[in-house]
Motif scaffolding. Structure first.
Motif, PDB file in Angstrom:
ATOM      1  N   TYR A  95      64.420  59.251  51.113  1.00 13.00           N
ATOM      2  CA  TYR A  95      65.578  60.111  50.845  1.00 13.00           C
ATOM      3  C   TYR A  95      66.894  59.336  50.829  1.00 13.00           C
ATOM      4  O   TYR A  95      67.800  59.650  50.051  1.00 13.00           O
ATOM      5  N   LEU A  96      66.998  58.314  51.665  1.00 18.58           N
ATOM      6  CA  LEU A  96      68.224  57.510  51.688  1.00 18.58           C
ATOM      7  C   LEU A  96      68.374  56.703  50.397  1.00 18.58           C
ATOM      8  O   LEU A  96      69.482  56.586  49.857  1.00 18.58           O
ATOM      9  N   MET A  97      67.260  56.181  49.898  1.00 18.68           N
ATOM     10  CA  MET A  97      67.286  55.452  48.628  1.00 18.68           C
ATOM     11  C   MET A  97      67.575  56.403  47.468  1.00 18.68           C
ATOM     12  O   MET A  97      68.257  56.039  46.507  1.00 18.68           O
ATOM     13  N   LYS A  98      67.067  57.619  47.572  1.00 18.86           N
ATOM     14  CA  LYS A  98      67.329  58.628  46.531  1.00 18.86           C
ATOM     15  C   LYS A  98      68.817  58.979  46.499  1.00 18.86           C
ATOM     16  O   LYS A  98      69.404  59.142  45.429  1.00 18.86           O
ATOM     17  N   ALA A  99      69.413  59.067  47.685  1.00 20.70           N
ATOM     18  CA  ALA A  99      70.857  59.333  47.773  1.00 20.70           C
ATOM     19  C   ALA A  99      71.660  58.210  47.133  1.00 20.70           C
ATOM     20  O   ALA A  99      72.682  58.451  46.481  1.00 20.70           O
ATOM     21  N   ARG A 100      71.193  56.984  47.291  1.00 19.85           N
ATOM     22  CA  ARG A 100      71.851  55.827  46.690  1.00 19.85           C
ATOM     23  C   ARG A 100      71.792  55.873  45.166  1.00 19.85           C
ATOM     24  O   ARG A 100      72.679  55.348  44.490  1.00 19.85           O
ATOM     25  N   GLY A 101      70.763  56.507  44.620  1.00 21.22           N
ATOM     26  CA  GLY A 101      70.572  56.520  43.162  1.00 21.22           C
ATOM     27  C   GLY A 101      71.050  57.775  42.464  1.00 21.22           C
ATOM     28  O   GLY A 101      70.827  57.941  41.275  1.00 21.22           O
ATOM     29  N   ASP A 117      60.003  59.033  61.301  1.00 19.70           N
ATOM     30  CA  ASP A 117      59.275  58.905  60.038  1.00 19.70           C
ATOM     31  C   ASP A 117      60.089  58.009  59.093  1.00 19.70           C
ATOM     32  O   ASP A 117      60.880  58.488  58.274  1.00 19.70           O
ATOM     33  N   GLU A 118      59.872  56.690  59.190  1.00 17.90           N
ATOM     34  CA  GLU A 118      60.658  55.724  58.415  1.00 17.90           C
ATOM     35  C   GLU A 118      60.384  55.812  56.907  1.00 17.90           C
ATOM     36  O   GLU A 118      61.295  55.627  56.099  1.00 17.90           O
ATOM     37  N   GLU A 119      59.153  56.095  56.562  1.00 16.15           N
ATOM     38  CA  GLU A 119      58.774  56.143  55.139  1.00 16.15           C
ATOM     39  C   GLU A 119      59.561  57.228  54.398  1.00 16.15           C
ATOM     40  O   GLU A 119      60.164  56.980  53.349  1.00 16.15           O
ATOM     41  N   LYS A 120      59.537  58.441  54.960  1.00 15.46           N
ATOM     42  CA  LYS A 120      60.276  59.544  54.329  1.00 15.46           C
ATOM     43  C   LYS A 120      61.781  59.346  54.457  1.00 15.46           C
ATOM     44  O   LYS A 120      62.552  59.696  53.556  1.00 15.46           O
ATOM     45  N   ASN A 139      72.675  66.268  51.229  1.00 22.62           N
ATOM     46  CA  ASN A 139      71.421  66.826  51.737  1.00 22.62           C
ATOM     47  C   ASN A 139      70.341  65.744  51.786  1.00 22.62           C
ATOM     48  O   ASN A 139      69.545  65.694  52.730  1.00 22.62           O
ATOM     49  N   HIS A 140      70.325  64.859  50.808  1.00 28.37           N
ATOM     50  CA  HIS A 140      69.384  63.733  50.805  1.00 28.37           C
ATOM     51  C   HIS A 140      69.706  62.754  51.937  1.00 28.37           C
ATOM     52  O   HIS A 140      68.801  62.233  52.585  1.00 28.37           O
ATOM     53  N   VAL A 141      71.009  62.525  52.134  1.00 32.44           N
ATOM     54  CA  VAL A 141      71.430  61.608  53.210  1.00 32.44           C
ATOM     55  C   VAL A 141      70.936  62.122  54.556  1.00 32.44           C
ATOM     56  O   VAL A 141      70.326  61.375  55.334  1.00 32.44           O
ATOM     57  N   TYR A 142      71.157  63.426  54.822  1.00 31.04           N
ATOM     58  CA  TYR A 142      70.776  63.961  56.132  1.00 31.04           C
ATOM     59  C   TYR A 142      69.281  64.215  56.268  1.00 31.04           C
ATOM     60  O   TYR A 142      68.754  64.202  57.387  1.00 31.04           O
ATOM     61  N   LEU A 143      68.613  64.405  55.153  1.00 25.39           N
ATOM     62  CA  LEU A 143      67.143  64.435  55.219  1.00 25.39           C
ATOM     63  C   LEU A 143      66.632  63.068  55.674  1.00 25.39           C
ATOM     64  O   LEU A 143      65.765  62.972  56.550  1.00 25.39           O
ATOM     65  N   GLY A 144      67.218  62.011  55.084  1.00 26.14           N
ATOM     66  CA  GLY A 144      66.844  60.654  55.459  1.00 26.14           C
ATOM     67  C   GLY A 144      67.162  60.345  56.910  1.00 26.14           C
ATOM     68  O   GLY A 144      66.323  59.823  57.658  1.00 26.14           O
ATOM     69  N   LEU A 164      66.126  48.777  56.915  1.00 21.97           N
ATOM     70  CA  LEU A 164      65.123  49.226  55.952  1.00 21.97           C
ATOM     71  C   LEU A 164      65.211  48.477  54.624  1.00 21.97           C
ATOM     72  O   LEU A 164      64.298  48.577  53.798  1.00 21.97           O
ATOM     73  N   ILE A 165      66.297  47.739  54.425  1.00 22.00           N
ATOM     74  CA  ILE A 165      66.476  47.035  53.165  1.00 22.00           C
ATOM     75  C   ILE A 165      67.396  45.841  53.348  1.00 22.00           C
ATOM     76  O   ILE A 165      68.295  45.861  54.200  1.00 22.00           O
TER      77      ILE A 165
END
Length: 345
Positions: A280-286, A273-276, A260-265, A312-313
Motif C-alpha cells: 500500500y505504501l508503494m501504491k501511494a507513491r505511484g 504485516d510488512e508485505e501488505k 487512505n493507501h498511506v494509512y493502510l500501509g 522496506l526500500i
C-alpha cells in the motif's frame, strides 16, 4: 474646292451641338419613361398592400410572436446547458484549481445554500494548505469553519456538512494545542459517524473515522495523560478498528484518496504485516498524476518516510523508479500532443 471644304466645316460645327442636344433629350426621355413605370409599379403595390392590410399585419404579428417564443426557448435551453456554480466548483476541485475554486464560490456566495457553503469551507481548508504564511493558514481554517457551521445549521441531513464540520472542527482545534484537539475528539468522531449514516457510500468519512482510530491507537503516554485529565474515560481505539474503516473506504471507492493507501500501509506495518504494508505504501507513491495537489505530495512524502523508517526500500532504487515513471509520463504527454496535432490537421 476650298469653298466647299469651308462650307462642310461650318455644317459640322452646326451639327455637333444639335447632336449633343438630341442625345440629351433621348437620355432624359429614357429616364422619364423609367420613372413613370417605377411610379406605376409603386402605386400598384401600394394598392395591393392596402387591400390586404389585415392579413399582412396578423401574419407579421404571428411570425414575430413565434420567433420571440423560439428565441426564449433557445435562451432557456442555453441557460440549462450552462453549468451551474456547483458544477463548475466540482470541476475546479477535480482539477485541483484551488484559487479559482475559492474565488468562484466567494463571488457566488449564498448564505442560504448549504451546498455552496460546505464547498466553500472545503476550499478554505485547501487554501490554508497552500499558503506558507501561518496567520493566513489560520484565517482560512477559521473562515471555512464559519461557513460549514452555517451549512450544518441550514441542513442537518446533508452528510457533507457533517463531514466538513468534523474536519474543520479538528483543524481549528490544532491551533489550540493537543488539549483542545482531545476535548473535541468525541464530537469530531460523532459527526463523521453521522456522515456515514446519511451516506453509506461516503468513503472520505470512513477514512476519517479510520484516521481518528489510528491516532488514538498510536497515542503517546504524554497524550494519554492529557486525555485522562480531560475525560474520566479518555478516547481510545485500536489499529484493528482503524484498519476496518480504511478497508471499508477502499471497498466503497477504490483508489479514491492517496492518504487512505498511506494509512493502510502504516496500519499494516503496526500490525506486523510488512508485505501488505509495503504494497500500500508503494501504491501511494505511484498514485501521483499530472495535477498533483499539495495534499497528495504530502501523502507521497509520508509514504516515502514510512518506507525508509521500516527499511522496506533502498532510497537509490526508489529514485531510479521515480526517474522511470517520469520518463513514462513525458512519453505519454508527447503522445497526447501528437494525437492533438494530428486531429487538428
Amino acid at each position: 474646292m476650298a469653298a466647299t471644304m469651308e462650307n462642310l466645316h461650318r455644317f459640322i460645327k452646326l451639327f455637333k451641338p444639335s447632336q449633343k442636344f438630341a442625345s440629351y433629350l433621348h437620355r432624359n426621355y429614357a429616364r422619364t419613361h423609367f420613372l413613370k413605370n417605377r411610379w406605376y409599379t409603386i402605386q400598384k403595390c401600394s394598392m395591393l398592400k392596402l387591400l390586404s392590410r389585415r392579413p399582412v399585419l396578423s401574419s407579421l404579428t404571428t411570425v414575430s410572436a413565434v420567433s420571440w417564443f423560439v428565441k426564449k426557448e433557445e435562451a432557456e435551453i442555453k441557460e440549462d446547458k450552462q453549468p451551474s456554480v456547483i458544477q463548475k466548483a466540482d470541476e475546479l476541485y477535480d482539477a485541483n484549481k484551488t484559487i479559482a475554486l475559492y474565488d468562484l464560490l466567494k463571488e457566488n456566495l449564498d448564505e442560504n445554500d448549504d451546498e455552496i457553503l460546505w464547498r466553500l469551507a472545503r476550499a478554505c481548508r485547501d487554501m490554508s494548505l497552500m499558503t506558507k504564511n501561518f496567520t493566513r493558514k489560520k484565517e482560512y481554517m477559521y473562515e471555512g469553519f464559519d461557513y460549514v457551521k452555517k451549512a450544518l445549521e441550514l441542513n442537518e441531513k446533508n452528510f457533507a456538512c457533517h463531514k466538513w464540520y468534523a474536519i474543520l472542527l479538528d483543524k481549528t482545534a490544532e491551533y489550540g494545542g493537543t488539549k483542545k484537539r482531545i476535548e473535541n475528539a468525541y464530537l469530531v468522531k460523532d459527526h463523521f459517524v453521522r456522515a456515514v449514516e446519511l451516506n453509506p457510500k461516503d468513503a472520505t468519512s470512513m477514512y476519517s473515522i479510520g484516521h481518528w482510530c489510528y491516532l488514538f491507537a498510536d497515542m503517546s503516554w504524554y497524550t494519554k495523560k492529557i486525555a485522562s485529565a480531560i475525560f474520566s474515560t479518555p478516547p481510545s481505539s485500536t489499529f484493528e478498528e482503524a484498519l476496518k474503516y480504511f478497508e471499508m473506504a477502499e471497498e466503497v471507492d477504490p483508489d479514491f484518496y492517496i492518504w487512505n493507501h498511506v494509512y493502510l500501509g502504516k496500519t499494516y506495518m503496526k500490525l506486523g504485516d510488512e508485505e501488505k504494508g509495503k504494497k500500500y505504501l508503494m501504491k501511494a507513491r505511484g498514485l501521483s498524476g499530472p495535477n498533483t495537489s499539495i495534499d497528495e505530495r504530502e501523502a507521497m512524502m509520508e509514504a516515502f518516510r514510512t518506507l525508509l523508517e521500516y527499511k522496506l526500500i533502498d532510497p537509490k532504487i526508489l529514485k531510479e523508479m521515480d526517474k522511470k515513471k517520469e520518463m513514462e509520463r513525458q512519453k505519454e504527454t508527447e503522445k497526447e500532443k501528437e494525437m492533438k496535432e494530428n486531429k487538428e490537421r
